[in-house]
Scaffold this active site. Structure first.
Site, PDB file in Angstrom:
ATOM      1  CE1 TYR A   1      16.421 -41.377 -35.420  1.00 29.04           C
ATOM      2  CE2 TYR A   1      17.746 -43.243 -34.707  1.00 29.04           C
ATOM      3  CZ  TYR A   1      16.929 -42.639 -35.642  1.00 29.04           C
ATOM      4  OH  TYR A   1      16.612 -43.321 -36.794  1.00 29.04           O
TER       5      TYR A   1
ATOM      6  CE1 TYR B   1      18.597 -37.378 -34.406  1.00 25.59           C
ATOM      7  CE2 TYR B   1      17.714 -35.367 -35.366  1.00 25.59           C
ATOM      8  CZ  TYR B   1      18.274 -36.620 -35.517  1.00 25.59           C
ATOM      9  OH  TYR B   1      18.506 -37.118 -36.769  1.00 25.59           O
ATOM     10  CB  CYS B   2      22.292 -36.340 -29.022  1.00 24.11           C
ATOM     11  SG  CYS B   2      21.680 -36.408 -27.324  1.00 24.11           S
ATOM     12  CD  GLN B   3      21.170 -43.359 -29.919  1.00 20.86           C
ATOM     13  OE1 GLN B   3      21.439 -42.884 -31.008  1.00 20.86           O
ATOM     14  NE2 GLN B   3      20.321 -44.361 -29.775  1.00 20.86           N
TER      15      GLN B   3
END
Length: 114
Positions: A109, A80-82
């Site tokens: 996220y 996952y990332c932002q």
């Protein structure tokens, strides 16, 4: 590879990558020991992350490659990332590195509220 695959990345849209909604992602990551990776920067990671995640910064190519080389390619990797953008790019890189089961958090996220 067709010209369309080359232009639009079709060759990298592998069956190895699956995007999961937050409910399915949460269920999947609560099942025992997993490879859970936050590909955001160290600063973003420090501001908050999913419990149990390790941080491998997508924007640090040498560390990215070295850190993922230490991981098990035959085991699922949850990314996952932002927002979901960097993690999709990271997932495509992982396919090229030989990973075969990659799960990405849809929306990143910012959608996580657990």
């Amino acid at each position: 590879m067709s010209i369309l695959d080359f232009l639009f990345g079709g060759a990298n849209n592998s069956d190895a990558i699956e995007v999961l909604g937050k409910e399915d992602y949460k269920k999947a990551i609560t099942k025992g020991k997993i490879q859970l990776v936050d590909v955001r920067t160290a600063r973003e990671f420090a501001a908050g992350h999913i419990k149990g995640a390790c941080n491998i910064d997508y924007f640090n190519p040498s560390a990215f490659k070295a850190d993922f080389a230490e991981m098990k390619k035959d085991k699922p990797v949850y990314l996952y990332c932002q927002s979901g953008n960097r993690s999709q790019k990271a997932a495509k890189k992982l396919v090229g590195m030989g990973f075969s089961m990659i799960y990405d958090l849809k929306g990143g996220y910012r959608t996580w509220n657990y």
